[in-house]
Enzyme design. Structure first.
Site, PDB file in Angstrom:
ATOM      1  CD  GLU A 197      -3.124  -1.107   2.058  1.00  0.00           C
ATOM      2  OE1 GLU A 197      -2.928  -0.584   3.156  1.00  0.00           O
ATOM      3  OE2 GLU A 197      -4.214  -1.616   1.735  1.00  0.00           O
ATOM      4  CD  GLU A 384      -3.802  -6.172   2.304  1.00  0.00           C
ATOM      5  OE1 GLU A 384      -4.637  -5.458   2.878  1.00  0.00           O
ATOM      6  OE2 GLU A 384      -2.572  -6.001   2.413  1.00  0.00           O
TER       7      GLU A 384
HETATM    8  C1  BGP Z   1      -4.484  -2.898   4.740  1.00  0.00           C
HETATM    9  C2  BGP Z   1      -3.192  -3.486   5.166  1.00  0.00           C
HETATM   10  C3  BGP Z   1      -3.259  -4.744   5.952  1.00  0.00           C
HETATM   11  C4  BGP Z   1      -4.542  -5.018   6.680  1.00  0.00           C
HETATM   12  C5  BGP Z   1      -5.776  -4.506   6.008  1.00  0.00           C
HETATM   13  C6  BGP Z   1      -7.013  -4.478   6.870  1.00  0.00           C
HETATM   14  O1  BGP Z   1      -4.397  -1.524   4.897  1.00  0.00           O
HETATM   15  O2  BGP Z   1      -2.341  -3.724   4.072  1.00  0.00           O
HETATM   16  O3  BGP Z   1      -2.086  -4.833   6.684  1.00  0.00           O
HETATM   17  O4  BGP Z   1      -4.482  -4.887   8.020  1.00  0.00           O
HETATM   18  O5  BGP Z   1      -5.632  -3.245   5.450  1.00  0.00           O
HETATM   19  O6  BGP Z   1      -7.010  -3.353   7.688  1.00  0.00           O
HETATM   20  P1  BGP Z   1      -7.328  -3.410   9.228  1.00  0.00           P
HETATM   21  O7  BGP Z   1      -6.367  -4.381   9.779  1.00  0.00           O
HETATM   22  O8  BGP Z   1      -7.116  -2.032   9.710  1.00  0.00           O
HETATM   23  O9  BGP Z   1      -8.733  -3.854   9.327  1.00  0.00           O
END
Ligand code: BGP
Length: 486
Positions: A197, A384
């Site tokens: 990201e 993701e």
């Molecule tokens: C993205 C990241 C992850 C992950 C995901 C979900 O921003 O790459 O590392 O955590 O989001 O977000 P969260 O964990 O805040 O729910």
């Protein structure tokens, strides 16, 4: 059947949220290790010592004054230290992946497990051996590792002593780490992603920079672009079989109205916070709109003579992206905001939202795939996607997570549709947090994404025993049928 036989079906995790083993085998501290837990309404905080050595705790979003050094405080709970303990459960966890039928596992390497301070001359053998064991175990089960080289990671020493990505020397330290892992895992790992990201790296915890200003921020991005491009060049030289991608947080965005001013705002926001990054990494040069923007802001980046050539030679082989929610660009100052992946955006009245207020929009995934494909004509990979939700364990140890199945079903349906109808080239789908892990945004455990439940609470208590949720069996069938049975 719309998806190819080679389609990657798997799941994704990151070391700082899953691996734990923070103090094992000589691993050094990363900035993520000084982050406390928070919640949807209470931001995560970071712990420091000031110049007088006094313990200081402050919000993640605040500027970190010069002279502060990230440090662990006695008695504070840091979720990354044990996380859900992949370090000690990797064989068991990889067996769960195999049982679901994964042929791909997206994970990250912890930089400080290999180079504890970031600027060390020699890597740590025990750290390298740990990932050897993990990759061997994956390959034994026919699971191809896809490795994120840097997932929200910065060695604490580089942040404390060098100001992280603001310092050009960090590029060389990063490259030393890349060279070691490319050499060591040659033949075992073929798919890589450079920076997770990249477009939302924006504070001390991801950049390691004190007194962050807009100018420092763009200078850091310049260094990160160079580091990524040099890693691509190096990775190809070490093994021409390597496929090295970028990773973008793709938040589909809509104009709130058809007022042309609003449409122009949406374009501006999309370019500044999203496409700037993929334009540089996929096309190999700064887009003109960004050069002009930086000029207007009186930001002049410090560059060296061959920087442009490096960016041009180091373009990526594919685009990995995360997709959770869409957002709305609004001209209204008082627009109601929804929560979302790392950034808050105006609320869309047409969409439902998750327990954490993220707006659910499967069609936005199709729009994202088409926008990226139209713009770059480069293979895409959804690395993701998923639903963070509360789960309840029944007395007989079951987790009936129909809401998660519903979310994933709709998103997979949409990705199949655009592959079939629009011919988008999609490499695979690795939903986030295939096993429960610590939330990046809030540091909580109760925000769960997994097909596998881990018995652990927000304070780190629990047996860490694993349980299969209903979604586990559902995803297993999805994979078996190559996405036909949803
Ligand atoms: C993205 C990241 C992850 C992950 C995901 C979900 O921003 O790459 O590392 O955590 O989001 O977000 P969260 O964990 O805040 O729910």
């Amino acid at each position: 059947m719309s998806l190819s036989k080679e389609f990657f079906w798997g799941g994704a995790t990151a070391a700082n949220q899953y691996e734990g083993g923070c103090f094992e085998a000589g691993r050094g501290l990363a900035v993520s290790d000084i982050k406390t837990a928070g919640s949807m309404t209470t931001p995560r905080r970071m712990t420091f010592l000031n110049e007088q050595g006094k313990p200081i705790i402050q919000n993640k979003e605040n500027k970190v004054p010069q002279g502060y050094k990230g440090a662990i405080h006695e008695g504070v709970y840091y979720p990354s230290h044990t996380a859900t303990d992949f370090y000690h459960h990797y064989k068991e966890d990889i067996a769960y992946m195999a049982e679901m039928g994964f042929n791909c596992y997206r994970m990250s390497i912890s930089w400080t497990r290999i180079f504890p301070n970031g600027d060390d001359v020699e890597p740590i053998e025990a750290g390298l051996k740990f990932y050897d064991d993990v990759f061997d175990e994956c390959l034994k089960h026919g699971i191809a590792p896809m490795v994120t080289i840097n997932h929200f990671e910065m060695p604490l020493h580089l942040a404390n002593e060098y100001d992280g990505w603001l310092n050009r020397k960090t590029i060389n330290y990063f490259l030393r780490y890349c060279e070691v892992i490319f050499q060591r895992y040659k033949g075992k790992v073929k798919h890589w992603l450079t920076f997770n990201e990249i477009n939302i790296l924006r504070d001390y915890s991801s950049l390691g920079i004190h007194d962050l200003t807009a100018e420092k921020h763009y200078q850091a991005f310049h260094h990160i672009f160079l580091a990524s491009a040099k890693a691509v060049i190096l990775g190809h030289a070490i093994d021409p079989e390597n496929k090295i991608g970028m990773m973008l947080a793709h938040i589909a965005s809509y104009s709130e109205t058809c007022d042309p001013k609003n449409v122009a705002l949406e374009l501006e926001v999309s370019r500044k916070f999203k496409y700037f990054f993929s334009d540089v990494q996929c096309r190999g040069y700064y887009p003109s709109y960004m050069i002009k923007y930086l000029e207007r802001q009186n930001i002049s980046l410090v560059k060296e003579a061959d920087d442009e050539q490096i960016l041009c030679n180091g373009t990526v082989d594919y685009i990995g992206f995360s997709y959770y929610n869409s957002g709305v660009a609004s001209l209204r100052k008082d627009a109601e905001l929804a929560y979302g992946n790392q950034v808050r955006v105006a609320r869309n009245p047409f969409l439902e939202e998750s327990d954490w207020g993220w707006q659910i929009d499967p069609i936005g995934l199709g729009i994202s795939l088409n926008s990226l494909w139209d713009r770059y004509q480069m293979p895409l990979c959804i690395v993701e996607n998923g639903l963070g939700a509360y789960d309840e364990v029944t007395q007989d140890g079951k987790i009936h997570d129909e809401y998660r199945i519903d979310y994933l079903r709709k998103h997979i349906h949409e990705l199949k549709r655009v592959v079939e109808e629009d011919g988008v080239e999609l490499m695979g789908y690795t939903p986030w947090g295939w096993i429960d892990l610590v939330s990046a945004g809030t540091g909580e455990m109760k925000k769960r994404y997994g097909f596998v439940y881990v018995d652990m609470d927000d304070e780190g208590n629990g047996s860490k025993k694993r349980y299969r949720k209903d979604s586990f069996y559902w995803y297993q069938k999805v994979i078996q049928s190559n996405g036909e049975e949803l």
